[in-house]
Enzyme design. Structure first.
Site, short mmCIF file in Angstrom:
data_model
loop_
_atom_site.label_atom_id
_atom_site.label_comp_id
_atom_site.label_asym_id
_atom_site.label_seq_id
_atom_site.Cartn_x
_atom_site.Cartn_y
_atom_site.Cartn_z
N ASP A 16 -11.05 39.59 -13.53
CA ASP A 16 -10.16 38.45 -13.34
C ASP A 16 -8.95 38.96 -12.53
O ASP A 16 -8.71 40.18 -12.49
CB ASP A 16 -9.71 37.94 -14.72
CG ASP A 16 -8.57 36.97 -14.63
OD1 ASP A 16 -8.64 36.04 -13.82
OD2 ASP A 16 -7.57 37.14 -15.39
N ASP A 18 -5.38 36.97 -12.06
CA ASP A 18 -4.07 36.64 -12.67
C ASP A 18 -3.94 37.20 -14.08
O ASP A 18 -4.73 36.86 -14.97
CB ASP A 18 -3.88 35.12 -12.71
CG ASP A 18 -3.63 34.55 -11.33
OD1 ASP A 18 -2.70 35.04 -10.66
OD2 ASP A 18 -4.36 33.63 -10.92
N GLY A 59 -5.75 26.81 -13.32
CA GLY A 59 -5.73 26.17 -12.00
C GLY A 59 -4.40 25.47 -11.77
O GLY A 59 -3.98 24.62 -12.56
N ARG A 63 -2.82 22.10 -13.52
CA ARG A 63 -1.59 22.31 -14.31
C ARG A 63 -0.52 21.30 -13.89
O ARG A 63 0.15 20.69 -14.72
CB ARG A 63 -1.12 23.75 -14.08
CG ARG A 63 -0.12 24.27 -15.06
CD ARG A 63 0.06 25.78 -14.87
NE ARG A 63 -1.14 26.51 -15.19
CZ ARG A 63 -1.56 27.60 -14.55
NH1 ARG A 63 -0.86 28.13 -13.58
NH2 ARG A 63 -2.67 28.19 -14.92
N THR A 127 -9.72 31.76 -11.02
CA THR A 127 -9.52 30.33 -10.77
C THR A 127 -8.47 30.13 -9.67
O THR A 127 -8.24 29.00 -9.25
CB THR A 127 -9.05 29.59 -12.03
OG1 THR A 127 -7.75 30.04 -12.35
CG2 THR A 127 -9.97 29.80 -13.19
C1 XBP Z 1 -5.23 31.80 -13.58
C2 XBP Z 1 -4.85 30.46 -13.15
C3 XBP Z 1 -4.37 30.27 -11.77
C4 XBP Z 1 -2.96 30.60 -11.45
C5 XBP Z 1 -2.45 29.73 -10.33
O1 XBP Z 1 -6.36 31.73 -14.46
O2 XBP Z 1 -4.97 29.50 -13.87
O3 XBP Z 1 -4.51 28.93 -11.52
O4 XBP Z 1 -2.18 30.47 -12.60
O5 XBP Z 1 -3.19 29.85 -9.18
P1 XBP Z 1 -7.35 32.95 -14.59
P2 XBP Z 1 -3.49 28.54 -8.26
O6 XBP Z 1 -6.54 34.19 -14.60
O7 XBP Z 1 -8.04 32.70 -15.91
O8 XBP Z 1 -8.33 32.91 -13.43
O9 XBP Z 1 -2.21 27.77 -8.16
O10 XBP Z 1 -3.94 29.08 -6.93
O11 XBP Z 1 -4.57 27.72 -8.93
MG MG Z 2 -6.21 35.62 -16.10
#
Ligand code: XBP
Ligand code: MG
Length: 249
Positions: A16, A18, A59, A63, A127
């Site tokens: 992953d 983020d 996402g 959000r 995501t």
């Molecule tokens: C991470 C997310 C991402 C970011 C924002 O989820 O939800 O959406 O917070 O990025 P994970 P975007 O780590 O579970 O993949 O604004 O590009 O969506």
């Molecule tokens: Mg994550």
């Protein structure tokens, strides 16, 4: 003789992004969302605890939609606003990435390098949006990752397993010999829903979540328990990479 599960060396590791490979949420995405609100002349701002709660919705565009709906806008209006805002936020986030403002989590570069050196494949399932994910991976890790699937390519975001299924399909890796590395419950659900084992490296935003079902729960990618977990399972573990990894455990 029936082989023991731990005798099956890993063939691939799917990371992953983020909160797992990089510290991107609090001082990255959150800041970009707030700058996008500001640029649009809106008074909405997400402080650290508010953003922590909103992270349950994966996402950025989803959000934002959730946020606008909760603030009393109609579903159509919320979606329209969110799509517009998210474009701006993506542009801002890309800028933060290019300025080098999104750091790797401690131990991330080392773990990725150890996995690669062992001969196992390294892939990404996120995501996040490709427009910032690509420059980020390139900048922080070089051209390391083989298959990268982002939220731009899949319709259903985590906890839906679609992104992991897409990586498995493109990489043609055996799920029984592949492990996911995640930081959150949504990520854990997505990985296990695709039939993968999942190692969780939690962070300040996710530490209190219930990671039942994880193969291992650790405090970070440099946690000795996590380093040892990989050192026992990477291929060619009797030679170079294992010794290098095990020394730090
Ligand atoms: C991470 C997310 C991402 C970011 C924002 O989820 O939800 O959406 O917070 O990025 P994970 P975007 O780590 O579970 O993949 O604004 O590009 O969506
Ligand atoms: Mg994550």
């Amino acid at each position: 003789m029936i082989p023991r599960r731990q005798d099956k060396r890993l063939e691939a590791v799917i990371f992953d992004v983020d909160g797992t490979l990089v510290d991107s949420e609090r001082d990255g995405h959150r800041v970009a969302f707030n700058l996008a609100f500001q640029a649009a002349g809106l008074l909405d701002r997400w402080d650290v605890p508010t953003y922590g709660k909103l992270l349950e919705i994966t996402g950025g565009e989803r959000r934002l939609t959730y946020w606008f709906e909760r603030r009393g806008r109609s579903m159509d209006e919320a979606r329209e606003r969110a799509a517009e805002l998210h474009k701006k936020k993506t542009e801002i986030m890309r800028g933060l990435v290019i300025q080098g403002r999104i750091p790797p989590r401690p131990g991330a570069r080392r773990l990725v390098a150890d996995v690669r050196a062992s001969g196992a494949q390294v892939h990404v399932a996120t995501t996040g949006t490709r427009a910032w994910v690509e420059p980020l991976l390139h900048q922080v890790f070089g051209r390391t990752f083989q298959v990268v699937v982002t939220g731009t390519e899949v319709r259903e975001l985590k906890p839906n397993p679609a992104v992991y299924r897409a990586v498995i399909e493109h990489a043609a890796c055996d799920p029984a010999r592949t492990v996911a590395v995640e930081d959150s419950l949504n990520g854990l659900r997505a990985a296990t829903g695709a039939g993968l084992r999942c190692v969780v490296a939690s962070n300040v935003y996710t530490r209190e979540q219930d990671f039942a079902g994880a193969a291992l729960t650790a405090d970070g990618l440099d946690d000795p328990a996590l380093v040892a977990w990989f050192s026992r399972r990477l291929p060619f573990a009797e030679s170079g990479p294992r010794r290098a990894v095990a020394k730090r455990a």
